[in-house]
Design a protein around this motif. Structure first.
Motif, PDB file in Angstrom:
ATOM      1  N   PHE A 445     -14.754  72.770 -84.013  1.00 50.43           N
ATOM      2  CA  PHE A 445     -15.417  71.461 -83.974  1.00 50.43           C
ATOM      3  C   PHE A 445     -16.830  71.561 -84.555  1.00 50.43           C
ATOM      4  N   TYR A 446     -17.541  72.621 -84.197  1.00 52.13           N
ATOM      5  CA  TYR A 446     -18.913  72.781 -84.691  1.00 52.13           C
ATOM      6  C   TYR A 446     -18.941  72.968 -86.207  1.00 52.13           C
ATOM      7  N   HIS A 447     -18.070  73.827 -86.721  1.00 51.27           N
ATOM      8  CA  HIS A 447     -18.070  74.066 -88.165  1.00 51.27           C
ATOM      9  C   HIS A 447     -17.635  72.833 -88.937  1.00 51.27           C
ATOM     10  N   TYR A 448     -16.654  72.109 -88.430  1.00 51.25           N
ATOM     11  CA  TYR A 448     -16.219  70.895 -89.109  1.00 51.25           C
ATOM     12  C   TYR A 448     -17.320  69.841 -89.098  1.00 51.25           C
ATOM     13  N   GLY A 449     -17.969  69.671 -87.939  1.00 46.41           N
ATOM     14  CA  GLY A 449     -19.079  68.721 -87.878  1.00 46.41           C
ATOM     15  C   GLY A 449     -20.241  69.119 -88.766  1.00 46.41           C
ATOM     16  N   GLU A 509     -24.518  79.683 -79.817  1.00 47.66           N
ATOM     17  CA  GLU A 509     -23.646  78.599 -80.283  1.00 47.66           C
ATOM     18  C   GLU A 509     -24.096  77.258 -79.711  1.00 47.66           C
ATOM     19  N   LYS A 510     -24.489  77.248 -78.446  1.00 50.32           N
ATOM     20  CA  LYS A 510     -25.004  76.016 -77.848  1.00 50.32           C
ATOM     21  C   LYS A 510     -26.269  75.551 -78.558  1.00 50.32           C
ATOM     22  N   VAL A 511     -27.134  76.472 -78.894  1.00 49.20           N
ATOM     23  CA  VAL A 511     -28.368  76.117 -79.595  1.00 49.20           C
ATOM     24  C   VAL A 511     -28.060  75.480 -80.949  1.00 49.20           C
ATOM     25  N   ASN A 512     -27.128  76.064 -81.689  1.00 51.34           N
ATOM     26  CA  ASN A 512     -26.787  75.530 -83.010  1.00 51.34           C
ATOM     27  C   ASN A 512     -26.190  74.128 -82.912  1.00 51.34           C
ATOM     28  N   ILE A 513     -25.320  73.907 -81.922  1.00 57.34           N
ATOM     29  CA  ILE A 513     -24.709  72.588 -81.755  1.00 57.34           C
ATOM     30  C   ILE A 513     -25.764  71.550 -81.398  1.00 57.34           C
ATOM     31  N   LEU A 514     -26.646  71.889 -80.478  1.00 59.47           N
ATOM     32  CA  LEU A 514     -27.689  70.947 -80.076  1.00 59.47           C
ATOM     33  C   LEU A 514     -28.645  70.659 -81.227  1.00 59.47           C
ATOM     34  N   ASN A 515     -28.951  71.645 -82.031  1.00 61.31           N
ATOM     35  CA  ASN A 515     -29.813  71.422 -83.192  1.00 61.31           C
ATOM     36  C   ASN A 515     -29.186  70.435 -84.169  1.00 61.31           C
ATOM     37  N   ALA A 516     -27.870  70.603 -84.430  1.00 52.52           N
ATOM     38  CA  ALA A 516     -27.191  69.702 -85.355  1.00 52.52           C
ATOM     39  C   ALA A 516     -27.158  68.276 -84.810  1.00 52.52           C
ATOM     40  N   LEU A 517     -26.898  68.121 -83.514  1.00 54.04           N
ATOM     41  CA  LEU A 517     -26.910  66.787 -82.918  1.00 54.04           C
ATOM     42  C   LEU A 517     -28.302  66.165 -82.977  1.00 54.04           C
ATOM     43  N   ALA A 518     -29.312  66.954 -82.747  1.00 55.41           N
ATOM     44  CA  ALA A 518     -30.680  66.444 -82.836  1.00 55.41           C
ATOM     45  C   ALA A 518     -31.009  65.994 -84.258  1.00 55.41           C
ATOM     46  N   GLU A 519     -30.514  66.721 -85.236  1.00 53.70           N
ATOM     47  CA  GLU A 519     -30.785  66.341 -86.622  1.00 53.70           C
ATOM     48  C   GLU A 519     -30.112  65.016 -86.972  1.00 53.70           C
ATOM     49  N   ILE A 520     -28.867  64.814 -86.514  1.00 52.01           N
ATOM     50  CA  ILE A 520     -28.196  63.536 -86.763  1.00 52.01           C
ATOM     51  C   ILE A 520     -28.945  62.408 -86.050  1.00 52.01           C
ATOM     52  N   PHE A 535     -35.262  69.861 -76.780  1.00 54.54           N
ATOM     53  CA  PHE A 535     -35.731  70.501 -75.551  1.00 54.54           C
ATOM     54  C   PHE A 535     -34.614  71.313 -74.893  1.00 54.54           C
ATOM     55  N   GLU A 536     -33.425  70.770 -74.889  1.00 51.48           N
ATOM     56  CA  GLU A 536     -32.301  71.501 -74.303  1.00 51.48           C
ATOM     57  C   GLU A 536     -32.015  72.784 -75.077  1.00 51.48           C
ATOM     58  N   ALA A 537     -32.090  72.692 -76.398  1.00 48.79           N
ATOM     59  CA  ALA A 537     -31.882  73.887 -77.212  1.00 48.79           C
ATOM     60  C   ALA A 537     -33.000  74.896 -77.000  1.00 48.79           C
TER      61      ALA A 537
END
Length: 765
Positions: A445-449, A509-520, A535-537
């Protein structure tokens, strides 16, 4: 005898082969299929996704060909997929005894389970790849003869190669509700895996949809034709279901003699067969009035058909602009643009045709085996009955890993479209195997997103807009295509966040996902959400890296950019402070590294010195070894000394004999000669005494033996005159030897020792 035939020419290399195969005609897919059977290298070439992209791009200026059609004729001798190409060609379509074809569009065919089954189910089949997917139909939708349509929902797609992407399905059915006839439609989304809101309308009679498929106009309007000739319009955006009037009856049309099609301008059209002519209508609006039917053109078909037959229209091929017309004896396919017709088969029994349109290339993706399906259950469950489910799933997971690796490599090559396509297929396989929210699917899911997010950026940069759809040079310019990609990226990344949140562990992995969501969130100008994700990341990252790590610096800087002025200054200052601290630590680390390098150089020099000393010690050891060998050889010289003594004893006897001969030859020898002879005899006697002391001599040291041998073999020797002699002087024995030779020409012969060559006796005197 005839000469043997020459060997066949060698096959060209892979690059040349690929260029040749790219130029095979798309309307004869059997050529590519047969080429894939030549050898493994050729099959790998034509089945690679890169080859398919190039093949479609090379023929982008022409319409995709009609590969064949699906049908529901009950004759078991006709294949489920009937090809319309020049050479033999086949696709493994689902068994029509259990699956009725209802629609085909955008590289996907849709089937409905047999109406005699207790539950209804839809089956999605990709003709090019062979992939299948089951879609459950709610029990409330069940009816006798429903209709269904499938379409691609990717806004950025040109629908020439969109198999495997997101899609939608519209299910249309009729029934009774509160003693009223109700026609309803509902939309299914592959992205959410759920059915949407049900939209209904009341009608005077129940509609059945058995003999006609749907037509998609633009991106939002779907049209269905009932068996009674009623045209229904379904708006994908608003969900409104409406009924349209039919074209006028100017030509005495029967209700089963026409079919829906796309007009030349892309709008809704109708094709009907009257006698020996095709009557083409189109629906258009003018002067702000309601849309009405207008005659487009008439195509004379008397040159193709028997003049006594009728010709109803059975199906329309979207994208290829071709229709299928049935006569009494044959089935024809007519290309409307060129008005050329060709016979397809001589069997007139078809009642509903679903044309399959697209570019065919052989593929290496695992296909689900076809066969008999005795229930409308999902195809994967049906495989499990035959004991094949476990094997298929294992191979599917292996293929998913291959696709995942290809997607990661495509990221490095900046091929974002192919990257997203690979990760999408991987996600479908793993979700089907593990479940939608399984931990094994979080990384996919992370790589596809992430791939979709990068793809949205690239599209925005290429079109001169940012990810919010605003133009960089013109604030009124908008982009519609990027929002859907960004929304899909958000859904994939948010699903990944939900999955990893179940685990209490703090991972990168959690940090990378949260960073991508923050960027969107930042691209959508939702600063509060963006700061919350950052902040969560940051809270997780502080447990994984040092306080001045560059990622800590980056997160603080991003928080500063997303915050208001006061907070922005504070976090930006903190980021700068951490950055300076990180630089200071790097400088200290640099100095320590240089010191380590200096120490290593010193250690290297010491090591080289040790190696030099070891070489010297080795040479000294070898020299000492040679000396010991020489000493051992010297101690073994006893036999040589014995040979010398034996030789001298023999020589003394010969000299004695020679003296007697000289006495006879010189009856009056002089006193000097007498003395010389006496000394010679004395010398021989002395040598005899030496023989008696041989044992003692053998024990001499090597140096003592050397001195003894030197004195013994001295070439000259001074001898004192015997006592009582007068005027006797030292005599050179070499001169005496010459006098002896003058006295008698006969020389004294000797035989030296075979082990050591003794010097001539006269050199000893």
């Amino acid at each position: 005898m005839a000469a043997p035939p020459p060997p066949p020419p060698a096959l060209p290399d892979d690059v040349v082969v690929e260029e040749i195969l790219l130029r095979l005609p798309p309307d004869d897919p059997g050529c590519l299929f047969r080429a894939s059977l030549v050898c493994k290298a050729w099959r790998n070439a034509v089945s690679h996704p890169r080859f398919r992209r190039r093949y479609i791009g090379l023929h982008r200026h022409r319409a995709p060909p009609v590969l064949g059609f699906l049908h529901d004729w009950e004759d078991g001798g006709i294949p489920d997929f009937f090809p319309t190409t020049a050479s033999p060609f086949s696709l493994a379509a689902p068994d029509r005894r259990f699956w009725r074809p209802v629609d085909c569009r955008h590289g996907r065919a849709l089937f409905l389970s047999d109406r005699r089954q207790e539950t209804q189910e839809l089956l999605l089949w990709e003709p090019i790849t062979g992939a299948r997917r089951g879609i459950p139909v709610p029990a409330a939708f069940r009816c006798q003869w429903p209709a269904a349509a499938v379409f691609c929902t990717a806004d950025w797609c040109d629908h020439r190669d969109c198999a495997g992407g997101p899609f939608g399905v519209v299910f249309l059915f009729a029934g009774e509700q509160d003693r009223h006839v109700v026609t309803s439609a509902c939309l299914y989304s592959s992205e959410t895996g759920t059915w949407g809101k049900l939209n209904s309308r009341q009608d005077e009679f129940t509609m059945e949809f058995q003999n006609h498929s749907s037509v998609l106009v633009g991106r939002s309007l779907l049209y269905f034709l009932s068996d009674g000739g009623t045209i229904l319009e379904y708006n994908l955006d608003s969900g409104v279901l409406a009924v349209l009037d039919r074209p006028p009856d100017d030509y005495g049309r029967g209700r089963q003699r026409f079919n829906l099609m796309l007009a030349e301008d892309g709008g809704l059209g109708v094709a009907e067969a009257i006698d020996f002519q095709l009557i083409l209508w189109k629906r258009e609006a003018s002067d702000g009035t309601d849309a009405r039917w207008v005659l487009s053109r008439i195509v004379d078909m008397d040159s193709f058909f028997d003049p006594v037959t009728l010709a109803p229209v059975l199906g329309f091929a979207e994208g290829a602009n071709a229709i299928f017309v049935k006569t009494i004896y044959s089935l024809f396919m007519v290309e409307l643009q060129s008005e050329q017709a060709k016979i397809v088969c001589s069997s007139p029994g078809f009642c509903n045709l679903i044309p399959v349109v697209g570019f065919y290339t052989p593929h290496s993706r695992l296909q689900v085996p076809g066969g008999e399906h005795h229930s409308p259950a999902p195809w994967l469950k049906q495989l499990g009955r035959g004991g094949q489910q476990g094997v298929w799933e294992e191979k599917s997971l292996e293929w998913a890993q291959v696709l995942f690796d290809e997607g990661c490599m495509a990221i490095n090559e900046k091929d974002l479209a192919y990257t997203a396509d690979c990760f999408r297929h991987v996600l479908e396989i793993r979700v089907r195997h593990y479940g939608g929210l399984a931990p094994e699917c979080a990384n996919t899911f992370y790589h596809y997103g992430g791939a979709l997010l990068c793809k949205a950026r690239e599209a925005a940069n290429r079109s001169g807009t940012n990810l919010r759809g605003k133009g960089q040079t013109d604030g009124n310019m908008t982009g519609d295509g990027d929002d859907s990609v960004l929304d899909l990226a958000w859904k994939m990344l948010n699903t990944a966040r939900v999955i990893v949140a179940k685990s209490p562990e703090k991972t990168m992995e959690k940090v990378n996902i949260l960073n991508a969501l923050a960027e969107i969130s930042m691209t959508r100008e939702d600063r509060d959400k963006s700061i919350g994700y950052y902040f969560e990341a940051l809270a997780i990252l502080e447990h994984l890296v040092g306080p001045d790590h560059f990622r800590i610096v980056d997160l603080n800087l991003r928080i500063g950019l997303a915050s208001k002025v006061g907070d922005a200054i504070r976090y930006s200052t903190k980021a700068i402070s951490l950055c300076m601290s990180h630089i200071h630590n790097l400088e200290i680390a640099k100095e320590a590294l240089l010191a380590d390098i200096h120490n290593l150089k010193i250690a290297k020099e010491a090591l080289l010195a040790d190696i030099h000393n070891l070489k010297i010690a080795k040479e000294a050891l070898l020299a000492d070894k040679d000396l010991r060998a020489s000493a051992a050889k010297g101690h073994s010289g006893k036999s040589t000394l014995e040979d010398d003594i034996s030789y001298l004893a023999r020589m003394s006897s010969r000299v004695q004999k020679k003296l007697e001969e000289l006495k006879q030859a010189m009856p009056t020898p002089s006193d000097g000669m007498d003395n010389i002879m006496k000394r010679v005899v004395s010398q021989a006697s002395h040598e005899q005494n030496v023989k008696n002391t041989m044992a003692r001599t053998a024990s001499l040291t090597c140096s003592q033996m050397t001195r003894s041998n030197n004195s013994f073999h001295s070439p000259t020797m001074s001898t004192a005159a015997p006592r009582g002699s007068t005027g006797s002087s030292v005599t050179n024995f070499e001169i005496v030897g010459r006098d002896m030779k003058r006295a008698k020409d006969e020389s004294i012969s000797y035989e030296p020792s075979p082990k050591r060559l003794a010097k001539p006796f006269w050199t000893l005197l």
